[in-house]
Enzyme design. Structure first.
Site, PDB file in Angstrom:
ATOM      1  N   HIS A  44       0.860  -1.185   0.000  1.00  0.00           N
ATOM      2  CA  HIS A  44       0.000   0.000   0.000  1.00  0.00           C
ATOM      3  C   HIS A  44       0.900   1.240   0.000  1.00  0.00           C
ATOM      4  O   HIS A  44       1.282   1.737   1.064  1.00  0.00           O
ATOM      5  CB  HIS A  44      -0.897   0.003   1.242  1.00  0.00           C
ATOM      6  CG  HIS A  44      -2.014  -0.990   1.178  1.00  0.00           C
ATOM      7  ND1 HIS A  44      -2.596  -1.546   2.307  1.00  0.00           N
ATOM      8  CD2 HIS A  44      -2.666  -1.521   0.119  1.00  0.00           C
ATOM      9  CE1 HIS A  44      -3.552  -2.378   1.929  1.00  0.00           C
ATOM     10  NE2 HIS A  44      -3.612  -2.384   0.618  1.00  0.00           N
ATOM     11  N   TYR A  90       3.201   0.291   3.206  1.00  0.00           N
ATOM     12  CA  TYR A  90       2.916  -0.608   4.322  1.00  0.00           C
ATOM     13  C   TYR A  90       2.224  -1.848   3.764  1.00  0.00           C
ATOM     14  O   TYR A  90       1.795  -1.883   2.628  1.00  0.00           O
ATOM     15  CB  TYR A  90       2.033   0.114   5.358  1.00  0.00           C
ATOM     16  CG  TYR A  90       2.661   1.420   5.753  1.00  0.00           C
ATOM     17  CD1 TYR A  90       3.596   1.479   6.776  1.00  0.00           C
ATOM     18  CD2 TYR A  90       2.399   2.591   5.034  1.00  0.00           C
ATOM     19  CE1 TYR A  90       4.232   2.676   7.099  1.00  0.00           C
ATOM     20  CE2 TYR A  90       3.027   3.786   5.344  1.00  0.00           C
ATOM     21  CZ  TYR A  90       3.938   3.816   6.382  1.00  0.00           C
ATOM     22  OH  TYR A  90       4.577   4.984   6.690  1.00  0.00           O
ATOM     23  N   HIS A  91       2.109  -2.861   4.599  1.00  0.00           N
ATOM     24  CA  HIS A  91       1.287  -4.030   4.313  1.00  0.00           C
ATOM     25  C   HIS A  91       1.742  -4.828   3.095  1.00  0.00           C
ATOM     26  O   HIS A  91       0.973  -5.007   2.144  1.00  0.00           O
ATOM     27  CB  HIS A  91      -0.194  -3.623   4.113  1.00  0.00           C
ATOM     28  CG  HIS A  91      -0.669  -2.609   5.113  1.00  0.00           C
ATOM     29  ND1 HIS A  91      -1.504  -1.558   4.781  1.00  0.00           N
ATOM     30  CD2 HIS A  91      -0.414  -2.479   6.430  1.00  0.00           C
ATOM     31  CE1 HIS A  91      -1.750  -0.831   5.852  1.00  0.00           C
ATOM     32  NE2 HIS A  91      -1.098  -1.363   6.877  1.00  0.00           N
ATOM     33  N   PRO A  92       2.964  -5.348   3.079  1.00  0.00           N
ATOM     34  CA  PRO A  92       3.356  -6.214   1.958  1.00  0.00           C
ATOM     35  C   PRO A  92       2.543  -7.514   1.957  1.00  0.00           C
ATOM     36  O   PRO A  92       2.315  -8.109   3.010  1.00  0.00           O
ATOM     37  CB  PRO A  92       4.839  -6.498   2.238  1.00  0.00           C
ATOM     38  CG  PRO A  92       5.020  -6.260   3.694  1.00  0.00           C
ATOM     39  CD  PRO A  92       4.040  -5.193   4.074  1.00  0.00           C
TER      40      PRO A  92
END
Lengths: 151, 530
Positions: free
Chosen positions: B282, B442-444
């Site tokens: 993201h 963020y949020h892989p």
């Protein structure tokens, strides 16, 4: 203070941070050891990238101002950094950004700088330590979703 | 019990039912569920264990102690994107903002239609979400403690008639110390380190910290254990001690960056060729606003509210105030310019916007970097550049509607907006991918994606790999794409679901219970210390 001389560090710290009104000036004695620790804690390429960026800063300074960074007066150093940061070319902007990261962090983390700005980590920590948050909840029972999914 | 590497004075051998690599949003719930079902569980965590006493509201120290590479993990590509990853017991949940949202419903339909995940139903997930929300005390952020930055931004969004509200968070009795991403100092945030892990320990699980899994042992096409190395807590370098674990099931839950890296290093579970590919993140940008009045950051809840007016188009705004040392980095100025603005920090508010549905794609590769480090490639595509720009424009509009007299962006050529005229100029301008200064993400997700076809996916809907029996992957890497929101609750839901399948298999004595894998009582070495 490996890599850069004390004077080079002082020039770099002041050029990035300026001297914010009502706040203490940059302090190489205190900030540089932190910067070096911070760079060591990162990816192994980071210290090299930082020092390469400092070299590139001098090359860009020669190209754009006709002198190496150290031989510019303070106003021109700031002007050069602002020009690099506002460039639409990611290379010069990246050079300034890599240098700015530990330099600005090392300045604004200092309690005597952060506190007047309203972030007193020590007072907040003491206040937070007084809080008692109980956790008395276990996971509620549920139907087995694997069973429901047929698998 | 939690066994830190400093207490290990000899090589250890353990035999358990389940070995779990990673203690975050995937590994923590799995450990708790399987231990409570009576299975012997061992968790290895590469990071150290910290408690609220250690969380001292010092961001730089937190980055160095609890984040991978001191929070300086960067993707290769245009632009360079900072991708902070937690490395501590609890994983990134220990250092995230505590946003606990259910997945965006249309995404599940897409997963079913394009990834063959017919077994994954909305009813089942909602059931699990409900249980998780109860367990984690999820409730909307309290406007009374959210802080003036959040209430001001929300007032601007409401003036513009945008869909917005208070974010659901896994926080109990939060008093807004403004330090979620550096470890919650009050114990309010119900992250995995204070919920699932303590519960798992109470059911008999063991957690080895500063212990890096380096190899998954496979025998006859079946995972039978893991091989690990203890690390020195101060330097992160190998301590010379090893841990060998024999297990009836192995769960890889090291996150969407390190999970595929471990598999790629070993050439495991990759007959599809999809391991490490399909990386979704993201990408996020921010807008900082300057007001005449004092807003008093960072006191409050850093990420308390949202604007989801354009969620369907892949843009989600979620707040984020930060302490001065991080705030200074968001202003692309140096010298006097930087100093003049930073002394006005108390009058500033920051908000973040993320591309929640991205068309861009990256990959995790093993390029032989020094230490145990993957290389992450990611290229932000044109349509996502447009979304990131739209997010900045939207945030600036909201700030101006809330009364800001200047807004600072991270788009080169548009760093300072003084009003509607500058805003229109930004809207009309053609922003290039290289124009973004200091972009973070963020949020892989997605690097070992789940699917119904072994040719195009790495794991089945049960989270078991197609290639290696008894090897499960359970973290953000199995989500086939972004869930459209912060993913921690969805990863936990997948873990709860996966635990059911593992429990079923272990309880039925499959595969080969009592054959190659020894039972817990066959433990060859006892842990040292307490």
């Amino acid at each position: 203070m490996k890599g850069l001389t004390r004077q080079q560090w002082e020039e770099l710290l002041t050029a990035f941070t300026g001297i914010p009104e009502g706040l203490p000036p940059p302090d190489a004695e205190e900030q540089v050891p932190f910067i070096e620790e911070y760079l060591r804690a990162g990816a192994p390429e980071l210290p090299g990238a930082f020092h390469a960026s400092y070299l590139l800063l001098n090359v860009l300074s020669l190209l754009m101002k006709g002198r190496p960074f150290s031989r510019l007066d303070p106003g021109h150093r700031e002007d050069l950094l602002n020009r690099l940061l506002s460039s639409r070319n990611p290379l010069p902007r990246g050079v300034a950004t890599i240098l700015a990261l530990p330099v600005l962090t090392s300045y604004y983390r200092r309690p005597e700088v952060a506190s007047p700005l309203g972030f007193d980590s020590r007072a907040l920590k003491e206040e937070a330590a007084l809080r008692v948050v109980s956790r008395d909840r276990s996971l509620p029972p549920r139907d087995d979703p694997a069973e429901e999914a047929g698998g | 019990m939690i066994i830190p590497s400093r207490d290990v004075r000899e090589d250890l051998r353990r035999a358990v039912d389940v070995a779990i690599i990673g203690s975050g949003a995937g590994g923590g719930p799995l450990a708790r569920e399987l231990a409570s079902a009576g299975h012997s569980v061992l968790v290895v965590e590469e990071g150290a264990h910290f408690t609220r006493e250690d969380f001292n509201l010092k961001p730089a120290e937190a980055y160095m102690r609890m984040y991978r590479d001191a929070g300086q993990t960067v993707t290769m590509g245009l632009p360079f994107i900072l991708l902070p990853l937690g490395k501590t017991v609890g994983g990134t949940t220990t250092v995230n903002s505590g946003t606990a949202l259910r997945m965006f419903p249309p995404v599940l339909k897409k997963w079913r239609m394009t990834h063959g995940l017919d077994e994954l139903t909305e009813e089942e997930l909602n059931l699990i979400y409900g249980h998780l929300e109860e367990y984690l005390f999820v409730k909307r952020a309290d406007p009374e403690v959210a802080g003036k930055v959040a209430t001001t931004f929300l007032s601007g969004a409401e003036k513009l008639g945008l869909s917005c509200g208070w974010l659901p968070r896994n926080a109990k009795e939060c008093e807004g110390f403004g330090s979620c991403v550096f470890g919650c100092p009050s114990g309010s945030k119900q992250s995995v380190d204070v919920t699932f892990i303590p519960d798992a320990l109470s059911f008999g699980a063991d957690v080895y910290t500063c212990c890096r899994a380096e190899r998954i042992e496979v025998k006859g096409g079946r995972a039978v254990g893991i091989s690990c190395q203890f690390l020195d807590e101060a330097t992160g370098k190998p301590s010379g001690r090893r841990l060998e674990v024999e297990a009836r099931a192995v769960v890889l839950a090291a996150g969407a960056i390190c999970t595929p890296y471990l598999l790629l290093r070993q050439g495991l579970a990759n007959s599809s060729g999809q391991v490490g590919k399909n990386l979704a993140i993201h990408p996020a940008t921010q807008a900082v606003a300057l007001f005449d009045e004092v807003l008093g950051p960072p006191r409050g809840i850093p990420q308390a509210c949202y604007v989801d007016e354009f969620q369907g188009e892949g843009i989600m705004l979620e707040g984020g105030t930060v302490p001065p040392e991080i705030h200074a980095l968001s202003l692309p100025f140096a010298g006097r310019r930087s100093a003049e603005l930073m002394v006005k920090y108390p009058n500033m508010g920051m908000f973040g916007g993320m591309v929640s549905e991205s068309a861009s794609c990256g990959a995790v590769k093993d390029t032989g970097r020094r230490g145990y480090r993957p290389t992450i490639f990611y290229l932000l595509r044109g349509e996502d550049v447009a979304k990131a720009k739209a997010a900045v424009v939207l945030m600036a509009e909201i700030w101006f509607a809330a009364g800001a007299h200047r807004v600072f962006t991270t788009i080169a050529g548009h760093y300072e907006l003084t009003g509607a005229r500058d805003l229109r100029r930004l809207e009309r301008s053609r922003v290039r991918v290289s124009d973004f200064y200091g972009m973070s993400a963020y949020h892989p997700l997605g690097t070992c994606r789940m699917g119904g076809d072994p040719q195009w996916s790495v794991v089945k809907h049960t989270c078991e790999t197609w290639d290696v029996e008894g090897l499960y992957i359970c973290d953000g890497s199995v989500l086939p794409s972004s869930p459209g929101v912060n993913p921690q609750l969805t990863i936990m839901a997948m873990a709860m679901r996966c635990a059911g399948f593992i429990d079923e298999r272990l309880s039925a004595g499959k595969p080969g219970a009592g054959e190659n894998a020894p039972r817990p009582e066959d433990v060859a070495g006892e842990p040292q210390g307490d």
